[in-house]
Every structure is written in C-alpha cells, then in structure tokens.
Design an enzyme around this catalytic site. Structure first.
Site, PDB file in Angstrom:
ATOM      1  N   HIS A  77      51.275 -16.338  62.949  1.00 40.21           N
ATOM      2  CA  HIS A  77      51.278 -14.947  62.262  1.00 40.21           C
ATOM      3  C   HIS A  77      50.843 -14.109  63.249  1.00 40.21           C
ATOM      4  CE1 HIS A  77      49.422 -11.932  59.802  1.00 40.21           C
ATOM      5  NE2 HIS A  77      50.208 -12.464  58.585  1.00 40.21           N
ATOM      6  N   ASP A  94      44.280 -21.739  62.135  1.00 36.96           N
ATOM      7  CA  ASP A  94      44.584 -20.609  61.228  1.00 36.96           C
ATOM      8  C   ASP A  94      44.895 -21.329  59.853  1.00 36.96           C
ATOM      9  OD1 ASP A  94      45.586 -18.728  59.574  1.00 36.96           O
ATOM     10  OD2 ASP A  94      46.868 -17.933  61.029  1.00 36.96           O
ATOM     11  N   GLN A 100      47.463 -20.367  55.395  1.00 32.02           N
ATOM     12  CA  GLN A 100      48.372 -21.066  54.422  1.00 32.02           C
ATOM     13  C   GLN A 100      48.164 -22.585  53.945  1.00 32.02           C
ATOM     14  OE1 GLN A 100      50.813 -19.425  53.066  1.00 32.02           O
ATOM     15  NE2 GLN A 100      50.496 -17.519  53.973  1.00 32.02           N
ATOM     16  N   LYS A 158      44.638 -15.960  49.164  1.00 30.52           N
ATOM     17  CA  LYS A 158      45.431 -16.840  49.381  1.00 30.52           C
ATOM     18  C   LYS A 158      45.338 -18.308  48.444  1.00 30.52           C
ATOM     19  CE  LYS A 158      47.529 -14.979  53.602  1.00 30.52           C
ATOM     20  NZ  LYS A 158      48.847 -14.333  53.336  1.00 30.52           N
ATOM     21  N   CYS A 201      55.144 -10.909  59.083  1.00 33.75           N
ATOM     22  CA  CYS A 201      54.312 -10.796  60.078  1.00 33.75           C
ATOM     23  C   CYS A 201      54.289 -11.935  61.161  1.00 33.75           C
ATOM     24  CB  CYS A 201      52.750 -10.813  59.642  1.00 33.75           C
ATOM     25  SG  CYS A 201      52.488  -9.382  58.512  1.00 33.75           S
TER      26      CYS A 201
HETATM   27  N1  PMP Z   1      47.705 -16.091  59.113  1.00 32.78           N
HETATM   28  C1  PMP Z   1      48.442 -16.754  58.441  1.00 32.78           C
HETATM   29  C2  PMP Z   1      49.190 -18.013  58.671  1.00 32.78           C
HETATM   30  C3  PMP Z   1      48.736 -15.908  57.323  1.00 32.78           C
HETATM   31  O1  PMP Z   1      49.802 -16.255  56.441  1.00 32.78           O
HETATM   32  C4  PMP Z   1      48.225 -14.868  57.048  1.00 32.78           C
HETATM   33  C5  PMP Z   1      48.553 -13.805  55.794  1.00 32.78           C
HETATM   34  N2  PMP Z   1      49.778 -13.561  55.548  1.00 32.78           N
HETATM   35  C6  PMP Z   1      47.013 -14.338  57.996  1.00 32.78           C
HETATM   36  C7  PMP Z   1      46.899 -15.102  59.068  1.00 32.78           C
HETATM   37  C8  PMP Z   1      46.316 -13.182  57.893  1.00 32.78           C
HETATM   38  O2  PMP Z   1      45.634 -13.034  56.574  1.00 32.78           O
HETATM   39  P1  PMP Z   1      44.632 -11.919  56.107  1.00 32.78           P
HETATM   40  O3  PMP Z   1      46.047 -10.778  56.050  1.00 32.78           O
HETATM   41  O4  PMP Z   1      44.288 -12.463  54.656  1.00 32.78           O
HETATM   42  O5  PMP Z   1      43.711 -11.686  57.051  1.00 32.78           O
END
Ligand code: PMP
Length: 420
Positions: free
Chosen positions: A124, A201, A204, A227, A365
């Site tokens: 991401h 990270d 997910q 999430k 993203c």
């Molecule tokens: N890493 C991953 C794999 C994600 O899916 C996301 C959110 N789509 C993020 C980081 C960022 O999370 P947040 O926008 O809640 O800070």
C-alpha cells in the site's frame, strides 16, 4: 468462542439493515473499511456519556475512569497481538501514522546513506511513500521485491535483495489490492539473518488471521482499528521495547513529556513518549470493543467463510466475456480483484452501486502494483464475516447484467418507476 452464524452476525450491524440506493445494501468493500457492530458504536457513545475526560491528567473521578478504560484498551490490544507488555503498544491514528512514526523516529535517526530498505511491489502507498522519501532524504537505497504471475511474493527475489546493507524490511502481511498472504514468519527470519529489522503492515490481516508478535518475532507491526470492525482514527504501532527505548519521540507536546523548562525537556517513558497531545480516547474504547467482538469468533472459521464467498463469486463470474482476475495467489484472503475487457472499472462501480452493491474500483492505493500489471486499477470485492452467499449471487447477477446490457433489467429503475 461462539459458533459462527452469519444470519445472527448480520443482526449485530445496524448499517446492514439500511438500504443503499433504494436496494438492500450489499457491502463488499471491507478491505477499505469494515462496518461496525452495535457493541462498538455503543462503546464509543458510552465513553462520551459516562466517562468523558482527558486521560493521565486531572485527579477527578471521570479522569480516573477515562484513564483506566484507555489503559485497559491498551492491554486488550496487547493480548490481541500477544505483545509481552502493554508498553509496546503505541496508539496512533491508524496504520499510516504508525508507519510514519517508525519512519520519522527510527528512520530519520538510524538510517544512513548507503543503507538499504526493502519493500515489496505489493505494498500500500502507506508502506512505500514514507520509505521512499526517507531514502531520498538520507541517501539510503529503496529496493523492491517482485511477485510472480500469480501475484505471490517472489521469495528468491526477496532472498537475492537482502544483504548486510539491508537495515529495514517493510512488508505487508496481506495485500489489500489482490489478497495475497505473504509467508511473513519465514521472511522475518531471513531478514533477521542479515541483521535487518522488520516492519509488518498488518492492516489487512488483523481481521482475518491471528497475530502473535512474539511468535513472529517482528520488530514493528501496525494496523488500523477501522478494518477490524472498530472506529476510524485509531490504530496501533507495536514495537519491541528495546527499540522504543532507543527511538526519539517524533511529535512534541503535552503527554509525551516528564519535565519541561524553557531550556530543555525530559521526555516521558514509553509508550507515552510517542503519544503527544490528547489521544483518541473514544477510539481506544471503540477498538477494545471491536477486539472483544472479533474474539467471540474462531477467526479461522470466519476467514474460511470469507474465502468460500470469494471463491463462489469467482466461480459465478469467471465465464463473463473478457474477465481477468488479478487475485490469484494460492494463499489469499476473501478478495476478488478483476477487470472486464471493454468496461471501465468506474462504470462498473457506478452500475453496481445503483443496485446497492458497494465495491471498490481504482488503484487501491497501490499504484506501483497497478503499474506492474500495466493497468490503472481493478474492481475489488472484499468479503467480511457478515457477507452471505445470497449477496454473492446478487453481485454476480448484477455484473452479468452490466456485461450483457441487452438483457439488463436494473432493479433501481423498476423501483423508481413505482415511485411515480
Ligand atoms: N496498509 C494496507 C495493506 C492497507 O490496506 C491500508 C488501508 N487501505 C493501509 C496500510 C493504511 O491504513 P489507514 O488508511 O487506515 O492508515
């Protein structure tokens, strides 16, 4: 643990009872954010109704209550990921802020010119941009591990790109764009063998797999509450205590100090050193409640349900002319990521939405991953514990209608006509 029953679970989520575009809501955008059970919504409003006060400060009844709840929530998170102490749990706004904390605090102080930071093409933006900019600022080198045609991490490439200069490996546990589950335990071990630290990270994965930071032996791990059936604006950085002790604070202000004079400041101890300003107290209460919610279930059973829904969806839509799947890893969560030749993803998203079906379209993203696939984005249906086979069927038949416009009878038009 409660035996997992989708019908009963759905009743716990008020929003699932609310129509979307005059249709029953079919919410398949869970990788972006999950819906919230009533218990979480109530935990947040209970906090504001019964214990609202600032934490760690005043010596009055409400402040004590708020502080106790806030620190108990930290312990709930500690137990949830099996950290050895709650001091290793830092509250952040979410996964993004947690990664930035590591980049600004650890990165800008300990990464030097010539060092290497390893990420993967699956990441991401939140796990690429902070490292890319850190590399530019320090003269470190950002290296990127590739994937095979199934969208699985190329472990040989990972191995080849690790060396004694690798200081940090920043790795998603699960890809938000295509659902791939990375074999992080093995990868962490390999990274440690060359002396690198590893940031996982887990944005997910927190809602789909049991996390155990001690068993994984990761150095940093981040996730977001929203999430995980929890509120937005709250997330977590886990880091090993020894690292937190050597890392400088990154944001300055109240809470993070022990003594301030005009000449200098002595910082508070870990974890407060990293929590400048009034935190998201209600968010912490909400996240603790979300963890209690998810803890009722056997997470493996939940994830198997989500994977079965994704496979069912694939089986129903795979014959559509021009369909191409991007979620193909043999080990993946309940995410279906695809394109249909001749149909713009935005149009598909819009037409599905008109039938009450929420999916995500676009780059998710993960622009570098999309560039790797040579596409602009995909259509992504991502499943959660409250989704049903009936919803999968609605999604598949709506998609079939969109792809064969001659036979299309949009339900929303019928409804609109009835209203006249
Ligand atoms: N890493 C991953 C794999 C994600 O899916 C996301 C959110 N789509 C993020 C980081 C960022 O999370 P947040 O926008 O809640 O800070």
């Amino acid at each position: 643990t409660t035996t997992f029953n989708v019908k009963a679970v759905r009743k716990l989520f008020p929003i699932l009872q609310t129509p979307a575009n005059c249709q029953p809501l079919v919410y398949l955008d869970n990788a972006a954010t999950t819906q919230k059970p009533l218990s979480v919504i109530q935990a947040i409003s209970d906090y504001y109704q019964n214990c609202n006060a600032n934490v760690h400060r005043a010596s009055h009844h409400l402040s004590t209550k708020a502080t106790l709840g806030f620190e108990k929530a930290r312990q709930t998170v500690q137990q949830f990921i099996n950290a050895s102490t709650s001091d290793e749990i830092i509250w952040t706004r979410g996964a993004t802020e947690a990664i930035n904390l590591v980049a600004y605090s650890y990165g800008y102080h300990f990464i030097k010119a010539g060092d290497e930071i390893l990420v993967t093409i699956l990441e991401h933006h939140a796990n690429i941009v902070p490292w890319q900019q850190l590399a530019k600022a320090t003269g470190a080198k950002l290296k990127v591990v590739s994937i095979n045609t199934a969208g699985e991490l190329d472990q040989q490439d990972f191995h080849n790109k690790l060396n004694k200069k690798t200081k940090l490996v920043c790795l998603s546990h699960i890809s938000n764009a295509i659902g791939t589950i990375n074999p992080i335990r093995q990868l962490i071990k390999e990274a440690h063998d060359v002396g690198a630290l590893v940031l996982i990270d887990a944005a997910q994965s927190a809602a789909h797999t049991k996390l155990d930071v001690q068993a994984l032996d990761c150095d940093f791990l981040v996730f977001s509450g929203h999430k995980l059936y929890g509120p937005t604006g709250i997330g977590v950085l886990y880091a090993k205590r020894a690292l937190l002790d050597m890392m400088p604070p990154w944001q300055m202000g109240g809470e993070m100090i022990e003594l301030v004079t005009l000449e200098d400041t002595r910082f508070n101890r870990v974890p407060f050193k990293f929590e400048a300003g009034t935190p998201n107290i209600a968010g912490a209460f909400g996240l603790a409640s979300a963890i209690e919610f998810i803890n009722q279930f056997d997470l493996h059973q939940v994830t198997q349900h989500e994977i079965a829904l994704a496979s069912y969806a694939e089986s129903l839509i795979q014959h559509l002319p021009g369909i191409r799947f991007y979620s193909k890893a043999s080990n993946r969560i309940g995410i279906v990521s695809f394109l249909i030749e001749g149909h713009h993803p935005q149009d598909i998203g819009l037409l599905l939405d008109q039938q009450g079906i929420a999916v995500r379209v676009g780059h998710h993203c993960t622009m570098p991953l999309m560039q790797h696939f040579n596409i602009n984005g995909t259509i992504r249906a991502s499943f959660a514990l409250y989704n049903t086979t009936q919803e999968v069927e609605l999604f598949a038949s709506a998609l079939a209608d969109i792809c064969q416009p001659a036979t299309m009878v949009p339900r929303h038009v019928e409804l609109a006509d009835n209203e006249h």
